[in-house]
Design a protein around this motif. Structure first.
Motif, PDB file in Angstrom:
ATOM      1  N   ALA A  63       0.831  -1.207   0.000  1.00  0.00           N
ATOM      2  CA  ALA A  63       0.000   0.000   0.000  1.00  0.00           C
ATOM      3  C   ALA A  63       0.863   1.253   0.000  1.00  0.00           C
ATOM      4  O   ALA A  63       0.557   2.234  -0.701  1.00  0.00           O
ATOM      5  CB  ALA A  63      -0.923  -0.013   1.215  1.00  0.00           C
ATOM      6  N   LEU A  64       1.952   1.237   0.756  1.00  0.00           N
ATOM      7  CA  LEU A  64       2.857   2.387   0.799  1.00  0.00           C
ATOM      8  C   LEU A  64       3.507   2.606  -0.566  1.00  0.00           C
ATOM      9  O   LEU A  64       3.649   3.750  -1.017  1.00  0.00           O
ATOM     10  CB  LEU A  64       3.923   2.164   1.869  1.00  0.00           C
ATOM     11  N   THR A  65       3.895   1.518  -1.229  1.00  0.00           N
ATOM     12  CA  THR A  65       4.477   1.628  -2.571  1.00  0.00           C
ATOM     13  C   THR A  65       3.481   2.268  -3.538  1.00  0.00           C
ATOM     14  O   THR A  65       3.842   3.136  -4.337  1.00  0.00           O
ATOM     15  CB  THR A  65       4.882   0.238  -3.094  1.00  0.00           C
ATOM     16  N   ALA A  66       2.219   1.831  -3.453  1.00  0.00           N
ATOM     17  CA  ALA A  66       1.182   2.393  -4.331  1.00  0.00           C
ATOM     18  C   ALA A  66       0.940   3.863  -4.034  1.00  0.00           C
ATOM     19  O   ALA A  66       0.789   4.676  -4.954  1.00  0.00           O
ATOM     20  CB  ALA A  66      -0.104   1.590  -4.170  1.00  0.00           C
ATOM     21  N   LEU A  67       0.904   4.225  -2.749  1.00  0.00           N
ATOM     22  CA  LEU A  67       0.668   5.622  -2.363  1.00  0.00           C
ATOM     23  C   LEU A  67       1.786   6.537  -2.856  1.00  0.00           C
ATOM     24  O   LEU A  67       1.548   7.702  -3.180  1.00  0.00           O
ATOM     25  CB  LEU A  67       0.542   5.733  -0.845  1.00  0.00           C
ATOM     26  N   GLN A  68       3.000   6.005  -2.923  1.00  0.00           N
ATOM     27  CA  GLN A  68       4.138   6.799  -3.398  1.00  0.00           C
ATOM     28  C   GLN A  68       4.213   6.840  -4.916  1.00  0.00           C
ATOM     29  O   GLN A  68       5.080   7.525  -5.478  1.00  0.00           O
ATOM     30  CB  GLN A  68       5.442   6.237  -2.829  1.00  0.00           C
ATOM     31  N   GLY A  69       3.309   6.114  -5.579  1.00  0.00           N
ATOM     32  CA  GLY A  69       3.284   6.128  -7.032  1.00  0.00           C
ATOM     33  C   GLY A  69       4.443   5.397  -7.677  1.00  0.00           C
ATOM     34  O   GLY A  69       4.775   5.661  -8.842  1.00  0.00           O
ATOM     35  N   TRP A 185      19.302  -8.015  -7.268  1.00  0.00           N
ATOM     36  CA  TRP A 185      18.388  -6.881  -7.093  1.00  0.00           C
ATOM     37  C   TRP A 185      17.874  -6.428  -8.461  1.00  0.00           C
ATOM     38  O   TRP A 185      18.656  -6.003  -9.313  1.00  0.00           O
ATOM     39  CB  TRP A 185      19.129  -5.738  -6.408  1.00  0.00           C
ATOM     40  N   PRO A 186      16.554  -6.498  -8.724  1.00  0.00           N
ATOM     41  CA  PRO A 186      16.025  -6.084 -10.030  1.00  0.00           C
ATOM     42  C   PRO A 186      16.241  -4.588 -10.258  1.00  0.00           C
ATOM     43  O   PRO A 186      15.872  -3.766  -9.419  1.00  0.00           O
ATOM     44  CB  PRO A 186      14.525  -6.410  -9.929  1.00  0.00           C
ATOM     45  N   ALA A 187      16.843  -4.261 -11.373  1.00  0.00           N
ATOM     46  CA  ALA A 187      17.160  -2.861 -11.671  1.00  0.00           C
ATOM     47  C   ALA A 187      15.893  -2.017 -11.736  1.00  0.00           C
ATOM     48  O   ALA A 187      14.871  -2.444 -12.289  1.00  0.00           O
ATOM     49  CB  ALA A 187      17.920  -2.773 -12.987  1.00  0.00           C
ATOM     50  N   GLY A 188      15.983  -0.818 -11.156  1.00  0.00           N
ATOM     51  CA  GLY A 188      14.884   0.131 -11.227  1.00  0.00           C
ATOM     52  C   GLY A 188      13.676  -0.218 -10.389  1.00  0.00           C
ATOM     53  O   GLY A 188      12.592   0.329 -10.601  1.00  0.00           O
ATOM     54  N   THR A 189      13.832  -1.134  -9.432  1.00  0.00           N
ATOM     55  CA  THR A 189      12.709  -1.553  -8.601  1.00  0.00           C
ATOM     56  C   THR A 189      12.845  -0.962  -7.202  1.00  0.00           C
ATOM     57  O   THR A 189      13.929  -0.951  -6.621  1.00  0.00           O
ATOM     58  CB  THR A 189      12.641  -3.088  -8.505  1.00  0.00           C
ATOM     59  N   SER A 190      11.748  -0.486  -6.651  1.00  0.00           N
ATOM     60  CA  SER A 190      11.734   0.164  -5.345  1.00  0.00           C
ATOM     61  C   SER A 190      12.105  -0.827  -4.232  1.00  0.00           C
ATOM     62  O   SER A 190      11.625  -1.962  -4.222  1.00  0.00           O
ATOM     63  CB  SER A 190      10.343   0.735  -5.068  1.00  0.00           C
ATOM     64  N   PRO A 191      12.955  -0.390  -3.272  1.00  0.00           N
ATOM     65  CA  PRO A 191      13.272  -1.238  -2.124  1.00  0.00           C
ATOM     66  C   PRO A 191      12.025  -1.634  -1.331  1.00  0.00           C
ATOM     67  O   PRO A 191      11.956  -2.752  -0.812  1.00  0.00           O
ATOM     68  CB  PRO A 191      14.208  -0.369  -1.278  1.00  0.00           C
ATOM     69  N   ILE A 192      11.038  -0.728  -1.254  1.00  0.00           N
ATOM     70  CA  ILE A 192       9.824  -1.021  -0.481  1.00  0.00           C
ATOM     71  C   ILE A 192       9.035  -2.144  -1.144  1.00  0.00           C
ATOM     72  O   ILE A 192       8.538  -3.050  -0.478  1.00  0.00           O
ATOM     73  CB  ILE A 192       8.939   0.243  -0.365  1.00  0.00           C
ATOM     74  N   PHE A 193       8.928  -2.097  -2.465  1.00  0.00           N
ATOM     75  CA  PHE A 193       8.215  -3.147  -3.179  1.00  0.00           C
ATOM     76  C   PHE A 193       8.935  -4.485  -3.044  1.00  0.00           C
ATOM     77  O   PHE A 193       8.300  -5.531  -2.853  1.00  0.00           O
ATOM     78  CB  PHE A 193       8.074  -2.771  -4.654  1.00  0.00           C
ATOM     79  N   LEU A 194      10.263  -4.466  -3.116  1.00  0.00           N
ATOM     80  CA  LEU A 194      11.028  -5.708  -2.957  1.00  0.00           C
ATOM     81  C   LEU A 194      10.862  -6.276  -1.553  1.00  0.00           C
ATOM     82  O   LEU A 194      10.785  -7.496  -1.370  1.00  0.00           O
ATOM     83  CB  LEU A 194      12.507  -5.463  -3.270  1.00  0.00           C
ATOM     84  N   ALA A 195      10.807  -5.400  -0.560  1.00  0.00           N
ATOM     85  CA  ALA A 195      10.561  -5.863   0.805  1.00  0.00           C
ATOM     86  C   ALA A 195       9.194  -6.520   0.912  1.00  0.00           C
ATOM     87  O   ALA A 195       9.040  -7.575   1.544  1.00  0.00           O
ATOM     88  CB  ALA A 195      10.660  -4.686   1.778  1.00  0.00           C
ATOM     89  N   ALA A 196       8.199  -5.916   0.263  1.00  0.00           N
ATOM     90  CA  ALA A 196       6.836  -6.460   0.319  1.00  0.00           C
ATOM     91  C   ALA A 196       6.756  -7.836  -0.321  1.00  0.00           C
ATOM     92  O   ALA A 196       6.186  -8.773   0.255  1.00  0.00           O
ATOM     93  CB  ALA A 196       5.863  -5.495  -0.371  1.00  0.00           C
ATOM     94  N   ILE A 197       7.339  -7.997  -1.511  1.00  0.00           N
ATOM     95  CA  ILE A 197       7.229  -9.292  -2.179  1.00  0.00           C
ATOM     96  C   ILE A 197       8.062 -10.354  -1.465  1.00  0.00           C
ATOM     97  O   ILE A 197       7.730 -11.546  -1.518  1.00  0.00           O
ATOM     98  CB  ILE A 197       7.589  -9.205  -3.680  1.00  0.00           C
ATOM     99  N   MET A 198       9.155  -9.957  -0.796  1.00  0.00           N
ATOM    100  CA  MET A 198       9.904 -10.922   0.001  1.00  0.00           C
ATOM    101  C   MET A 198       9.052 -11.436   1.151  1.00  0.00           C
ATOM    102  O   MET A 198       9.050 -12.635   1.445  1.00  0.00           O
ATOM    103  CB  MET A 198      11.182 -10.293   0.556  1.00  0.00           C
ATOM    104  N   LEU A 199       8.303 -10.537   1.798  1.00  0.00           N
ATOM    105  CA  LEU A 199       7.439 -10.942   2.900  1.00  0.00           C
ATOM    106  C   LEU A 199       6.344 -11.888   2.418  1.00  0.00           C
ATOM    107  O   LEU A 199       6.026 -12.880   3.089  1.00  0.00           O
ATOM    108  CB  LEU A 199       6.825  -9.703   3.560  1.00  0.00           C
ATOM    109  N   PHE A 200       5.767 -11.611   1.253  1.00  0.00           N
ATOM    110  CA  PHE A 200       4.762 -12.513   0.688  1.00  0.00           C
ATOM    111  C   PHE A 200       5.381 -13.872   0.347  1.00  0.00           C
ATOM    112  O   PHE A 200       4.775 -14.926   0.571  1.00  0.00           O
ATOM    113  CB  PHE A 200       4.122 -11.899  -0.560  1.00  0.00           C
ATOM    114  N   GLY A 201       6.590 -13.842  -0.210  1.00  0.00           N
ATOM    115  CA  GLY A 201       7.275 -15.087  -0.535  1.00  0.00           C
ATOM    116  C   GLY A 201       7.573 -15.909   0.702  1.00  0.00           C
ATOM    117  O   GLY A 201       7.425 -17.142   0.700  1.00  0.00           O
ATOM    118  N   ALA A 202       7.972 -15.241   1.787  1.00  0.00           N
ATOM    119  CA  ALA A 202       8.256 -15.944   3.040  1.00  0.00           C
ATOM    120  C   ALA A 202       6.990 -16.555   3.621  1.00  0.00           C
ATOM    121  O   ALA A 202       6.998 -17.700   4.105  1.00  0.00           O
ATOM    122  CB  ALA A 202       8.886 -14.972   4.040  1.00  0.00           C
ATOM    123  N   ALA A 203       5.888 -15.792   3.587  1.00  0.00           N
ATOM    124  CA  ALA A 203       4.619 -16.313   4.107  1.00  0.00           C
ATOM    125  C   ALA A 203       4.150 -17.517   3.293  1.00  0.00           C
ATOM    126  O   ALA A 203       3.657 -18.507   3.854  1.00  0.00           O
ATOM    127  CB  ALA A 203       3.556 -15.213   4.081  1.00  0.00           C
TER     128      ALA A 203
END
Length: 317
Positions: A63-69, A185-203
Motif C-alpha cells: 500500500a505504501l508503494t502504491a501511495l508513493q506512485g 536486485w532487479p534494476a529500477g525496482t523500489s526497495p519497499i516493493f522488494l521488501a513487500a514481495i519478500m514478505l509474501f514469498g516468506a509467508a
C-alpha cells in the motif's frame, strides 16, 4: 574543489544514514523477537502467528508503494526474487520460532552472531568486497561481542542436539540471503516493493508447514484478543523493520547489513532486562562494548572507503 568537498560531505551523510538505519533495523529486529516471545507465552500458534505477521506487513508495504506512485513490476525476475528471498528469510525465522523451546534463546542468539562473518567472507570471495584490515577488525569485534553475550545468556542449560544442529543452518541461510538480495536486485525496482514481495514469498513458504503442524490455528488465534493485539503490533514492527532493512541493503550493501544480528542481540537483551524483568546476563557491558566498538570501526572503514571513490569521481568530472 567545491565538487570534491560536496561529494565528500555527501559520502559522509550517506554513511550517517546507513549507521542510523543499522541501529533502527537492529532495534526493530530485537522488538520482533520480543513480540514473538510474548505471543508464544500467550499461547499463539507460532508458525501461523509469524506467517500472518509477514502477510500483514507485506500488505502495508505494498500500500505504501502504491501511495508513493512507485512501479510494482510483476515479472519473471521479481517473482524469482520474491520466492528465493522469501525462502531464505522464512527458513531462519521459522527455525528460531520452533527451536526456542528446545535449545533456549541463548543458543539462538549465538547463531545470529555469525552471519556477519559468513557474509563478509562470501562477499570477499565473490569480489563484492575488498580485503581490508579495518573492516575485518570491526567484523571480529562485533562477532566476539555477540558470542560472549550469547554464551552468557545460554548459561549451562542443556539443549536438544538435533535442534542445535538445525540451528546451525540459520547463519548460513541469512548470509546467503544477504548476498543474493544484492546480486539479484532487479534494476529500477523500489526497495519497499522488494521488501513487500519478500514478505509474501516468506509467508507462502511457511504456509504448508503452518497448515500441517498447526491445523485449526487460524480459528484459535482469532479467539484470543491478546494474541490479536500482539499480532497487530508485530505487523507494524515487521513493516518498519523490513522497510528500512531494504533501504539499508541498497544503501550500504550486504556485509554492512549483516551487523544487525549483533546489534539486535544487545538491544534484545536490554529490552528483556529493562522491560520484561529478566535477569541481567553476565558480561553484558563487555559484550555491548565490543559490539558497539566493532560497529563503529566497521562504519568508519566503510565511510573511508567511500570517500576516496567519491572524491576521485568528482575530481575527474
Amino acid at each position: 574543489m567545491a565538487k570534491v568537498m560536496q561529494s565528500h560531505k555527501s559520502a559522509e551523510r550517506q554513511g550517517l544514514y546507513a549507521f542510523g538505519c543499522l541501529l533502527l533495523v537492529g532495534t526493530f529486529l530485537a522488538l520482533s523477537l520480543v513480540m514473538a516471545k510474548l505471543a508464544d507465552d500467550a499461547g499463539a500458534p507460532r508458525l501461523t502467528f509469524l506467517m500472518l505477521g509477514l502477510v500483514g506487513a507485506g500488505v502495508l508495504l505494498t500500500a505504501l508503494t502504491a501511495l508513493q506512485g512507485q512501479t510494482m513490476p510483476v515479472n519473471r525476475r521479481t517473482l524469482e526474487y520474491a520466492v528465493v528471498t522469501g525462502v531464505l528469510m522464512a527458513l531462519p525465522n521459522a527455525l528460531g520460532f520452533l527451536a526456542v523451546r528446545h535449545v533456549g534463546a541463548g543458543f539462538i542468539s549465538l547463531s545470529f552472531a555469525f552471519p556477519i562473518l559468513i557474509t563478509w567472507l562470501m562477499a570477499v570471495l565473490l569480489g563484492m568486497e575488498s580485503l581490508r584490515v579495518q573492516r575485518l577488525i570491526g567484523v571480529l569485534l562485533a562477532l566476539v561481542g555477540g558470542v560472549i553475550l550469547a554464551l552468557s545468556k545460554a548459561g549451562s542449560s542443556a539443549g536438544d542436539p538435533v535442534w542445535a544442529v538445525l540451528i546451525l543452518a540459520m547463519p548460513i541461510a541469512l548470509a546467503i540471503g544477504n548476498i543474493y538480495r544484492t546480486l539479484r536486485w532487479p534494476a529500477g525496482t523500489s526497495p519497499i516493493f522488494l521488501a513487500a514481495i519478500m514478505l509474501f514469498g516468506a509467508a507462502l513458504a511457511l504456509l504448508p508447514f503452518a497448515l500441517t503442524t498447526e491445523p485449526g490455528a487460524f480459528v484459535d488465534l482469532s479467539r484470543s484478543s491478546t494474541v490479536l493485539g500482539l499480532l497487530g503490533v508485530e505487523i507494524l514492527v515487521f513493516a518498519v523493520l523490513y522497510f528500512f532493512y531494504f533501504v539499508l541493503q541498497k544503501l550500504a550493501g550486504p556485509v554492512y547489513l549483516s551487523q544487525i544480528g549483533t546489534v539486535a542481540a544487545v538491544v534484545g537483551t536490554l529490552i528483556a532486562v529493562l522491560a520484561l524483568g529478566e535477569a541481567t546476563p553476565p558480561n553484558l557491558a563487555l559484550a555491548g562494548g565490543l559490539v558497539a566498538a566493532g560497529t563503529v570501526v566497521f562504519h568508519r572503514a566503510a565511510r573511508q572507503s567511500a570517500s576516496p571513490s567519491a572524491t576521485a569521481k568528482a575530481a575527474g568530472s
